[in-house]
Design an enzyme around this catalytic site. Structure first.
Site, short mmCIF file in Angstrom:
data_model
loop_
_atom_site.label_atom_id
_atom_site.label_comp_id
_atom_site.label_asym_id
_atom_site.label_seq_id
_atom_site.Cartn_x
_atom_site.Cartn_y
_atom_site.Cartn_z
N GLU A 111 18.30 -10.51 -47.55
CA GLU A 111 19.50 -10.94 -48.28
C GLU A 111 19.69 -10.06 -49.50
O GLU A 111 18.72 -9.65 -50.16
CB GLU A 111 19.35 -12.41 -48.70
CG GLU A 111 20.61 -13.04 -49.23
CD GLU A 111 20.46 -14.56 -49.35
OE1 GLU A 111 20.09 -15.20 -48.35
OE2 GLU A 111 20.70 -15.09 -50.45
N ASP A 113 22.15 -10.20 -52.91
CA ASP A 113 22.98 -11.22 -53.57
C ASP A 113 23.67 -10.75 -54.84
O ASP A 113 23.04 -10.17 -55.73
CB ASP A 113 22.12 -12.42 -54.01
CG ASP A 113 21.53 -13.19 -52.85
OD1 ASP A 113 22.06 -13.07 -51.75
OD2 ASP A 113 20.55 -13.91 -53.08
N GLU A 115 25.49 -13.34 -57.51
CA GLU A 115 25.78 -14.73 -57.82
C GLU A 115 26.32 -14.82 -59.25
O GLU A 115 25.67 -14.37 -60.19
CB GLU A 115 24.53 -15.61 -57.68
CG GLU A 115 24.06 -15.77 -56.24
CD GLU A 115 22.83 -16.65 -56.14
OE1 GLU A 115 22.84 -17.60 -55.35
OE2 GLU A 115 21.86 -16.38 -56.88
N THR A 129 21.60 -11.04 -59.73
CA THR A 129 21.40 -10.34 -58.47
C THR A 129 19.99 -10.63 -57.97
O THR A 129 19.09 -10.93 -58.75
CB THR A 129 21.59 -8.83 -58.62
OG1 THR A 129 20.68 -8.32 -59.60
CG2 THR A 129 23.02 -8.50 -59.04
N GLU A 140 14.89 -11.68 -59.18
CA GLU A 140 16.13 -11.91 -59.91
C GLU A 140 16.28 -10.95 -61.10
O GLU A 140 15.31 -10.65 -61.79
CB GLU A 140 16.19 -13.34 -60.44
CG GLU A 140 16.19 -14.42 -59.37
CD GLU A 140 14.79 -14.92 -59.04
OE1 GLU A 140 13.79 -14.26 -59.45
OE2 GLU A 140 14.68 -15.97 -58.38
N GLY A 209 19.83 -23.56 -66.66
CA GLY A 209 18.78 -24.21 -65.89
C GLY A 209 19.10 -25.61 -65.44
O GLY A 209 18.20 -26.40 -65.15
#
Length: 298
Positions: A111, A113, A115, A129, A140, A209
C-alpha cells in the site's frame, strides 16, 4: 618531443559541461492528462454520496452521520504515475479523513498512502504518508502543507517504479521510498495495486490522536476532485510482473532517483514542514530502519 595538448575552446567546454549535467539531472515528470472520472474510476460504496459535475470531469464526495463514500480504479497496476487534483473539506473538518492511495488485496498487502487528516477551524491540515510492504506499515511521515488545501485544487501524485516511490505535492517531492531489498527491506514489486479514494469518519484517531471528535452539526463534509490521471502498467489481479516493464517513460534511467534540485526541495519540506518522521523516532524505533539512511530523507 610530443606536442603539448592545448585546452579545448570555451564553447566546447560549455557543451561538455551541459552534457555532463544532463546526465546528473532527472527529467521532469510528464504532465498529467485530465480525464473524466468514469474513464479510470468507479464508485465502491454509498453511491448516493458521490455527485458529478461538468460531465464527470469534477466530482464531490460527501460525508454525513450515516456514511462516507469512496471509489476505486477500474484497473490494477504494477508501477506508473498516478495523480489526483483535490480540494479538501473546508472549515471545521476535525475527525474526517480524506484518502488517496494504492493498495493490493491480500493478507500481505502492499500500500502507498496519502491521508489528509482534518482539523479544528484555523488549525492546519496534516498530510500523512505511509508505505506498506508485505502487510507491514509503520512508516508514517506527517507534514503541514505550505498552502491552505481547502481553498483551491492542488495536485497530489505518486511515481512508482522498481527503483523508488516518490510522493509529490504540486510537483514538489515530499517523500521518497527507495528499493532497498539489498538491505533486507521489502519493496512493493510484484503485487498489482488498484487506486482508491475515500472520505470517512476517523475521529477515533485522526485529529490530535482522537481527542477532537467530528462535529456532526457541520455535516455534510465535502471533498472535491478532478484530474483522475492514471499512466500505469495495467495488469490483472493475478499478474506477477508487467509485460511492459522497462519500456515506459517512468521506468527509464532519469527516474531512478531524484536530482539535485528535487532533493533540495525535499530537504526544504523536511526542514520547514515535517512534524513527524518514523525515521527519526528513536522512542518508537531505537534503531533507525535501514531504508531511512538509504533514502536521504531524514
Amino acid at each position: 618531443m610530443a606536442a603539448s595538448s592545448s585546452p579545448p575552446p570555451p564553447a566546447l567546454c560549455c557543451i561538455l559541461l551541459i552534457s555532463f549535467l544532463s546526465v546528473l539531472t532527472a527529467a521532469p515528470l510528464r504532465k498529467p492528462i485530465d480525464v473524466p472520472f468514469q474513464k479510470n474510476y468507479v464508485p465502491t460504496w454509498a453511491f448516493d454520496h458521490i455527485k458529478y459535475f461538468n460531465g464527470g470531469n469534477d466530482i464531490q464526495l460527501y460525508l454525513d452521520r450515516n456514511t462516507g463514500t469512496g471509489f476505486q480504479s477500474r484497473g490494477s497496476y504494477l508501477f506508473g504515475h498516478f495523480s489526483m487534483q483535490m480540494k479538501l473539506v473546508p472549515g471545521d473538518s476535525a475527525g474526517t479523513v480524506t484518502a488517496f492511495y494504492l493498495s493490493s488485496q491480500n493478507s500481505e498487502h502492499d500500500e502507498i498512502d496519502f491521508e489528509f487528516l482534518g482539523n479544528r477551524s484555523n488549525q492546519p491540515y496534516i498530510l500523512q504518508t505511509n508505505v506498506f510492504t508485505g502487510g507491514k506499515g509503520d512508516r508514517e511521515q506527517r507534514i503541514y502543507l505550505w498552502f491552505d488545501p481547502t481553498k483551491d485544487f492542488h495536485s497530489y501524485s505518486i511515481l512508482w517504479n522498481s527503483f523508488q516511490i516518490v510522493f509529490l505535492v504540486d510537483d514538489v517531492p515530499i517523500r521518497v521510498f527507495k528499493n532497498s531489498k539489498d538491505l533486507g527491506v521489502r519493496y512493493p514489486f510484484e503485487q498489482p495495486m488498484k487506486l482508491y479514494s475515500s472520505l470517512w469518519n476517523g475521529d477515533d484517531w485522526a485529529t490530535r490522536g482522537g481527542l477532537e471528535k467530528t462535529d456532526w452539526s457541520k455535516a455534510p463534509f465535502v471533498a472535491a476532485y478532478r484530474g483522475f490521471h492514471i499512466d500505469g502498467c495495467e495488469a490483472s489481479a493475478e499478474a506477477k510482473f508487467c509485460a511492459t516493464q522497462g519500456r515506459r517513460w517512468w521506468d527509464q534511467r532519469e527516474f531512478q532517483d531524484l536530482d539535485g534540485p528535487q532533493y533540495r526541495r525535499l530537504q526544504w519540506v523536511r526542514q520547514k514542514y515535517t512534524i513527524y518522521n518514523y525515521c527519526t523516532d528513536r522512542k518508537r524505533y531505537p534503531v533507525m530502519s535501514p531504508e531511512c539512511r538509504r533514502d536521504r530523507d531524514v
